[in-house]
Motif scaffolding. Sequence first.
Motif, PDB file in Angstrom:
ATOM      1  N   CYS A  37       0.852  -1.179   0.000  1.00 17.47           N
ATOM      2  CA  CYS A  37       0.000   0.000   0.000  1.00 17.47           C
ATOM      3  C   CYS A  37       0.890   1.231   0.000  1.00 17.47           C
ATOM      4  O   CYS A  37       1.942   1.233   0.644  1.00 17.47           O
ATOM      5  CB  CYS A  37      -0.909  -0.001   1.230  1.00 17.47           C
ATOM      6  N   LEU A  39      -0.089   4.142   1.131  1.00 14.81           N
ATOM      7  CA  LEU A  39      -0.453   4.978   2.272  1.00 14.81           C
ATOM      8  C   LEU A  39       0.135   4.393   3.566  1.00 14.81           C
ATOM      9  O   LEU A  39       0.767   3.323   3.550  1.00 14.81           O
ATOM     10  CB  LEU A  39      -1.978   5.093   2.378  1.00 14.81           C
ATOM     11  N   ASN A  40      -0.110   5.061   4.652  1.00 19.21           N
ATOM     12  CA  ASN A  40       0.413   4.606   5.941  1.00 19.21           C
ATOM     13  C   ASN A  40      -0.533   5.106   7.033  1.00 19.21           C
ATOM     14  O   ASN A  40      -0.142   5.870   7.906  1.00 19.21           O
ATOM     15  CB  ASN A  40       1.831   5.167   6.146  1.00 19.21           C
ATOM     16  N   CYS A  41      -1.806   4.678   6.951  1.00 15.97           N
ATOM     17  CA  CYS A  41      -2.815   5.219   7.868  1.00 15.97           C
ATOM     18  C   CYS A  41      -2.474   4.829   9.310  1.00 15.97           C
ATOM     19  O   CYS A  41      -2.168   3.662   9.585  1.00 15.97           O
ATOM     20  CB  CYS A  41      -4.194   4.695   7.508  1.00 15.97           C
ATOM     21  N   TYR A  43      -4.386   4.432  11.729  1.00 17.28           N
ATOM     22  CA  TYR A  43      -5.353   3.478  12.297  1.00 17.28           C
ATOM     23  C   TYR A  43      -5.366   2.144  11.552  1.00 17.28           C
ATOM     24  O   TYR A  43      -6.207   1.299  11.844  1.00 17.28           O
ATOM     25  CB  TYR A  43      -6.762   4.072  12.321  1.00 17.28           C
ATOM     26  N   CYS A  44      -4.481   1.961  10.580  1.00 20.07           N
ATOM     27  CA  CYS A  44      -4.500   0.734   9.774  1.00 20.07           C
ATOM     28  C   CYS A  44      -4.451  -0.480  10.699  1.00 20.07           C
ATOM     29  O   CYS A  44      -3.554  -0.604  11.535  1.00 20.07           O
ATOM     30  CB  CYS A  44      -3.291   0.703   8.835  1.00 20.07           C
ATOM     31  N   THR A  49       0.384  -5.337   5.895  1.00 15.48           N
ATOM     32  CA  THR A  49       0.152  -5.370   4.439  1.00 15.48           C
ATOM     33  C   THR A  49       0.733  -4.132   3.746  1.00 15.48           C
ATOM     34  O   THR A  49       0.706  -4.040   2.529  1.00 15.48           O
ATOM     35  CB  THR A  49      -1.359  -5.435   4.103  1.00 15.48           C
ATOM     36  N   ILE A  50       1.236  -3.153   4.509  1.00 13.39           N
ATOM     37  CA  ILE A  50       1.687  -1.900   3.892  1.00 13.39           C
ATOM     38  C   ILE A  50       2.969  -2.073   3.051  1.00 13.39           C
ATOM     39  O   ILE A  50       3.008  -1.636   1.905  1.00 13.39           O
ATOM     40  CB  ILE A  50       1.867  -0.794   4.963  1.00 13.39           C
ATOM     41  N   GLY A  84      -3.747  -4.071   2.123  1.00 15.73           N
ATOM     42  CA  GLY A  84      -3.060  -3.185   1.191  1.00 15.73           C
ATOM     43  C   GLY A  84      -4.013  -2.430   0.245  1.00 15.73           C
ATOM     44  O   GLY A  84      -5.174  -2.267   0.550  1.00 15.73           O
ATOM     45  N   SER A 112      -8.523   2.690  -1.409  1.00 16.01           N
ATOM     46  CA  SER A 112      -8.431   3.999  -0.761  1.00 16.01           C
ATOM     47  C   SER A 112      -8.803   5.118  -1.720  1.00 16.01           C
ATOM     48  O   SER A 112      -8.976   6.263  -1.313  1.00 16.01           O
ATOM     49  CB  SER A 112      -7.003   4.239  -0.272  1.00 16.01           C
ATOM     50  N   LYS A 135     -10.572   8.961   3.124  1.00 16.69           N
ATOM     51  CA  LYS A 135      -9.650   8.890   4.257  1.00 16.69           C
ATOM     52  C   LYS A 135      -9.650  10.133   5.115  1.00 16.69           C
ATOM     53  O   LYS A 135      -9.209  10.094   6.250  1.00 16.69           O
ATOM     54  CB  LYS A 135      -8.226   8.673   3.737  1.00 16.69           C
TER      55      LYS A 135
HETATM   56  S1  SF4 Z   1      -4.137  -0.805   3.869  1.00 14.85           S
HETATM   57 FE1  SF4 Z   1      -5.822   0.684   3.973  1.00 14.85          FE
HETATM   58  S2  SF4 Z   1      -5.824   1.399   6.082  1.00 14.85           S
HETATM   59 FE2  SF4 Z   1      -3.865   0.364   5.740  1.00 14.85          FE
HETATM   60  S3  SF4 Z   1      -2.450   1.996   5.150  1.00 14.85           S
HETATM   61 FE3  SF4 Z   1      -3.311   1.184   3.254  1.00 14.85          FE
HETATM   62  S4  SF4 Z   1      -5.089   2.463   2.804  1.00 14.85           S
HETATM   63 FE4  SF4 Z   1      -4.531   2.812   4.934  1.00 14.85          FE
END
Ligand code: SF4
Length: 265
Positions: A37, A39-41, A43-44, A49-50, A84, A112, A135
């Motif tokens: 992924c 992103l790096n939320c 709250y993930c 999976t990032i 991800g 996302s 998001k």
């Molecule tokens: S998997 Fe979803 S929640 Fe997790 S970092 Fe990526 S977009 Fe954000």
Amino acid sequence: MTKPVPLSEIYVPLHRIIPFSNVEGQGNRTSIFLQGCKLNCLYCHNPETIPRKNSEAKLVSLQYLYDQVMNAVPFIRGVTVSGGEPTIHHKKLVPLFTALRQQGLTCYLDSSGFFDYDSTQSLIAVTDKFLFDLKGDGLGLQTLCFERRNQQGKVPTQIIPTTQHIKTENLTRNWQNLAKLLPHNKIEEVRLVFIKDFFDAYHLVEKAALLLRDYPEVLFKIIRVHSKGARDETGLTPFIPTMEETQALAEFAKQCGIQKITTIT
Ligand code: SF4
């Protein structure tokens, strides 16, 4: 004409597969979670999976995934690919979705929304529906989801003020994509993870309503953020809204003209 590459020769990094799920779109579906992924939320709840690579993820062929899905027939309506972020594998997913649709299965993406629309068009064409995350909004979103250097997912003590709504290409790409997908009947639900202080959720709902009120069939799902599975559970806890605050936001969404709303508290 070039011969299509067989499914057995195309590989993707698989995090896990759930043969039957009824929370990833309409009906019973097989859920496939791919690795990686952008992103790096904070709250993930699936932070493993990032990274693009993870020792627990295994490279599998599309033929393997196709066979797993077909094993679940006739108990499923289709497949949902999640992560991800599934669109980072957009080229590879096209032949899988094409093959599954030929079997009468529907193909969904849980995304996302932060992807390049033009280069993802081949995948969009063979995707029945998106489960589309909103998001957040503005500079707070940068802190909440885009800070890749924060690998530990540490929640900062100082958050950029939510009143600043700076439009940059990166932070608004999901809105542009949502606006493009809606008229093509490609959106099943739009999800907002409701977290306090990082962005102005009321402002975000107003913006969402401008897009969604012409599409009464699209579900708007407000999910009260939870800290379980997040990397910094303690840091996240003060930002969890109350159930009452979540219901109040849902009520506001209704007043703004969104018709189909649900909350997950
Ligand atoms: S998997 Fe979803 S929640 Fe997790 S970092 Fe990526 S977009 Fe954000």
